[in-house]
Design an enzyme around this catalytic site. Structure first.
Site, PDB file in Angstrom:
ATOM      1  N   TYR A   1       0.850  -1.205   0.000  1.00  0.00           N
ATOM      2  CA  TYR A   1       0.000   0.000   0.000  1.00  0.00           C
ATOM      3  C   TYR A   1       0.884   1.253   0.000  1.00  0.00           C
ATOM      4  CZ  TYR A   1      -2.676   3.735   2.334  1.00  0.00           C
ATOM      5  OH  TYR A   1      -3.224   4.943   2.696  1.00  0.00           O
TER       6      TYR A   1
ATOM      7  N   SER B   1      -3.711  13.405   7.712  1.00  0.00           N
ATOM      8  CA  SER B   1      -4.689  13.081   6.665  1.00  0.00           C
ATOM      9  C   SER B   1      -6.099  12.998   7.239  1.00  0.00           C
ATOM     10  CB  SER B   1      -4.310  11.727   6.049  1.00  0.00           C
ATOM     11  OG  SER B   1      -5.369  11.230   5.261  1.00  0.00           O
TER      12      SER B   1
ATOM     13  N   TYR C   1     -10.086  15.896   2.400  1.00  0.00           N
ATOM     14  CA  TYR C   1     -10.525  15.351   1.112  1.00  0.00           C
ATOM     15  C   TYR C   1     -11.923  15.874   0.793  1.00  0.00           C
ATOM     16  CZ  TYR C   1      -6.930  11.784   0.119  1.00  0.00           C
ATOM     17  OH  TYR C   1      -5.774  11.129  -0.227  1.00  0.00           O
TER      18      TYR C   1
ATOM     19  N   THR D   1      -6.928  18.466  -0.647  1.00  0.00           N
ATOM     20  CA  THR D   1      -6.420  17.586  -1.712  1.00  0.00           C
ATOM     21  C   THR D   1      -7.476  17.428  -2.803  1.00  0.00           C
ATOM     22  OG1 THR D   1      -5.002  16.430  -0.162  1.00  0.00           O
ATOM     23  CG2 THR D   1      -5.529  15.271  -2.205  1.00  0.00           C
TER      24      THR D   1
ATOM     25  N   ARG E   1      -4.970   0.687  -8.122  1.00  0.00           N
ATOM     26  CA  ARG E   1      -3.644   0.253  -7.676  1.00  0.00           C
ATOM     27  C   ARG E   1      -3.621  -1.271  -7.668  1.00  0.00           C
ATOM     28  NH1 ARG E   1      -4.094   4.540  -2.826  1.00  0.00           N
ATOM     29  NH2 ARG E   1      -4.395   6.360  -4.135  1.00  0.00           N
TER      30      ARG E   1
ATOM     31  N   LYS F   1      -3.707  20.889  -2.789  1.00  0.00           N
ATOM     32  CA  LYS F   1      -2.724  19.832  -3.079  1.00  0.00           C
ATOM     33  C   LYS F   1      -3.173  18.971  -4.253  1.00  0.00           C
ATOM     34  CE  LYS F   1      -0.371  15.902  -0.871  1.00  0.00           C
ATOM     35  NZ  LYS F   1      -1.029  14.689  -1.381  1.00  0.00           N
TER      36      LYS F   1
ATOM     37  N   HIS G   1       0.396  12.937  -6.336  1.00  0.00           N
ATOM     38  CA  HIS G   1      -0.014  12.013  -5.277  1.00  0.00           C
ATOM     39  C   HIS G   1       0.957  10.827  -5.192  1.00  0.00           C
ATOM     40  CE1 HIS G   1      -3.865  11.733  -2.830  1.00  0.00           C
ATOM     41  NE2 HIS G   1      -3.294  10.601  -2.481  1.00  0.00           N
TER      42      HIS G   1
HETATM   43  C1  FNR Z   1      -0.449   9.238   0.263  1.00  0.00           C
HETATM   44  N1  FNR Z   1      -0.805  10.535  -0.136  1.00  0.00           N
HETATM   45  C2  FNR Z   1      -1.905  11.145   0.421  1.00  0.00           C
HETATM   46  N2  FNR Z   1      -2.229  12.430   0.078  1.00  0.00           N
HETATM   47  C3  FNR Z   1      -3.280  13.054   0.655  1.00  0.00           C
HETATM   48  O1  FNR Z   1      -3.535  14.216   0.342  1.00  0.00           O
HETATM   49  N3  FNR Z   1      -4.043  12.394   1.586  1.00  0.00           N
HETATM   50  C4  FNR Z   1      -3.803  11.106   1.957  1.00  0.00           C
HETATM   51  O2  FNR Z   1      -4.509  10.561   2.793  1.00  0.00           O
HETATM   52  C5  FNR Z   1      -2.713  10.440   1.341  1.00  0.00           C
HETATM   53  N4  FNR Z   1      -2.435   9.138   1.643  1.00  0.00           N
HETATM   54  C6  FNR Z   1      -1.290   8.540   1.157  1.00  0.00           C
HETATM   55  C7  FNR Z   1      -0.958   7.244   1.556  1.00  0.00           C
HETATM   56  C8  FNR Z   1       0.232   6.677   1.122  1.00  0.00           C
HETATM   57  C9  FNR Z   1       0.607   5.302   1.576  1.00  0.00           C
HETATM   58  C10 FNR Z   1       1.093   7.396   0.265  1.00  0.00           C
HETATM   59  C11 FNR Z   1       2.405   6.817  -0.194  1.00  0.00           C
HETATM   60  C12 FNR Z   1       0.741   8.657  -0.175  1.00  0.00           C
HETATM   61  C13 FNR Z   1       0.071  11.289  -1.041  1.00  0.00           C
HETATM   62  C14 FNR Z   1       1.177  11.985  -0.241  1.00  0.00           C
HETATM   63  O3  FNR Z   1       0.672  13.010   0.570  1.00  0.00           O
HETATM   64  C15 FNR Z   1       2.232  12.588  -1.167  1.00  0.00           C
HETATM   65  O4  FNR Z   1       1.614  13.406  -2.125  1.00  0.00           O
HETATM   66  C16 FNR Z   1       3.054  11.509  -1.888  1.00  0.00           C
HETATM   67  O5  FNR Z   1       3.379  10.479  -0.989  1.00  0.00           O
HETATM   68  C17 FNR Z   1       4.329  12.108  -2.458  1.00  0.00           C
HETATM   69  O6  FNR Z   1       5.049  11.149  -3.174  1.00  0.00           O
HETATM   70  P1  FNR Z   1       6.311  10.349  -2.557  1.00  0.00           P
HETATM   71  O7  FNR Z   1       7.253  11.363  -2.007  1.00  0.00           O
HETATM   72  O8  FNR Z   1       5.756   9.467  -1.520  1.00  0.00           O
HETATM   73  O9  FNR Z   1       6.844   9.616  -3.726  1.00  0.00           O
END
Ligand code: FNR
Length: 377
Positions: free
Chosen positions: A24, A106, A130, A156, A165, A252, A276
């Site tokens: 995940y 989050s 969200y 977001t 996914r 975002k 994301h």
């Molecule tokens: C996320 N991201 C994310 N973004 C958001 O706005 N709300 C959320 O609840 C989540 N949940 C989430 C879960 C997981 C497991 C991941 C990996 C990512 C996106 C996160 O905030 C961010 O934009 C990305 O993780 C950036 O990319 P990298 O640095 O992880 O590659």
């Protein structure tokens, strides 16, 4: 295991977590092409080495949304981050706050805003919202965040529908007999099972619990996202959010200069240039590639943050050179949390700070304000 980089934290996280959680975190949408491009495009940004420029005093501090910060970094929002270590969001928040940098909770965190604020002695906490179908509920979430002392609202906008996914279907995060498969995986990871599976309860979406009650459990987390997120939202709907939230509002999930301009037009204080982490629409460009054009059109109108693919202090400096005022860390802090809890996230921030100092010293800049395109080849 010796930990010297995000790469090591990732390996340690993989060893400790049940497969459904590691995949995940680690996975992205579809063929994961954008996920790979995020990392590879950033790594391909060539820095221009300069020498003999007296870099004995390097200052990493900056001002974001009116607050002076020791680093141009915040921890970004991660849904169910609290499943990666016991009450994980509180541990990550404590590590961030010990460094004076913001932690973003989050909407779908395990810990509620009040739990995080209580555990981390009121350090800078941002709340990520969200788009949920029930607007009254969104309003409640905004009010609760405000009452709990959130400093900024991160709204977001790149998840009107969740991305597909493939790994989640295979891992047991979703798909057939998912709950049973998750239990079997947990039995194979006793360290995690004891720390989080047993002592980390309740496993609920803390911010949603007041409304959802028992339905805030994790049995069908991805299903809940799919049925409660609202694809009908449009720019005009943001007026009421702007009116309801008087602090810094950060949009975002911006990947296009026209959308960045629209965010400035509705009165947002900041944007996060983000795909994301490659988890939504596979095939879109990396943040690295779109950032310069976006920064160009909104320069001076709002604060530009960027994320997706940042794995080191070098990557932070690259994003700043491409036009960001600051960055969010995503998987980088999640791997560190899974590997070693609060101490892991603290070590990650130490490593990133050191790497930033080296990158700045060898590109001949002494302050965050001096980092611009001139340090790139
Ligand atoms: C996320 N991201 C994310 N973004 C958001 O706005 N709300 C959320 O609840 C989540 N949940 C989430 C879960 C997981 C497991 C991941 C990996 C990512 C996106 C996160 O905030 C961010 O934009 C990305 O993780 C950036 O990319 P990298 O640095 O992880 O590659």
């Amino acid at each position: 295991m010796i930990i010297a980089s995000t790469h090591d934290f990732r390996a340690a996280a993989k060893a400790r977590l049940p497969r459904f959680l590691f995949d995940y975190a680690d996975g992205g949408a579809y063929a994961e092409a954008t996920l790979a491009a995020n990392v590879n495009d950033l790594a391909g940004i060539a820095l221009r080495q300069r020498v003999l420029r007296d870099v004995s005093a390097i200052d990493l501090s900056t001002t974001l949304f009116g607050a002076k910060r020791p680093l141009p970094i915040a921890l970004g929002p991660i849904g169910i981050g609290g499943m990666f270590r016991r009450r994980g969001e509180t541990q990550a928040a404590r590590a961030a706050h010990a460094r004076g940098i913001p932690f973003t909770l989050s909407t779908v965190g395990i810990c509620s805003m009040n739990e995080v604020r209580g555990a981390s002695k009121d350090g800078p906490t941002w709340f990520q919202l969200y788009v949920i179908r029930d607007r009254a509920f969104m309003r409640d979430l905004i009010d609760t965040a405000k009452a709990a002392g959130a400093e900024a609202l991160v709204f977001t906008v790149d998840m009107p529908v969740p991305g597909a996914r493939y790994r989640d279907a295979h891992s047991g995060m979703s798909g057939p007999r998912a709950p049973l498969r998750r239990v079997l995986q947990a039995i194979g990871k006793p360290g995690w099972a004891w720390d989080v599976g047993i002592r980390g309860r309740p496993h609920r979406l803390g911010n949603l619990e007041p409304v959802l009650g028992a339905a805030s459990g994790l049995n069908d987390y991805m299903g809940w996202l799919g049925s409660n997120f609202d694809p009908s939202i449009a720019w005009k709907d943001l007026d009421w959010i702007r009116a309801a939230w008087d602090g810094p509002l950060i949009i975002k999930g911006i990947l296009d200069p026209d959308d960045a301009r629209a965010a400035a037009d509705i009165g947002a204080d900041g944007i996060v240039v983000s795909n994301h982490g490659g988890r939504q629409l596979d095939g879109v460009l990396s943040s690295t590639r779109v950032l310069p054009a976006i920064a160009e059109v909104v320069r001076g109108r709002l604060t530009v943050l960027a994320d997706s693919g940042i794995r080191s202090g070098l990557d932070v400096v690259r994003m700043l050179a491409l036009g960001a005022d600051g960055v969010l860390l995503g998987r980088a802090w999640l791997y560190a949390l899974a590997a070693n809890g609060e101490a892991g996230v603290s070590l990650l921030l130490d490593l990133i700070e050191k790497e930033m100092r080296v990158a700045m010293a060898l590109t001949g800049v002494r302050s965050i304000a001096e980092i611009d395109r001139s340090i790139l080849v």
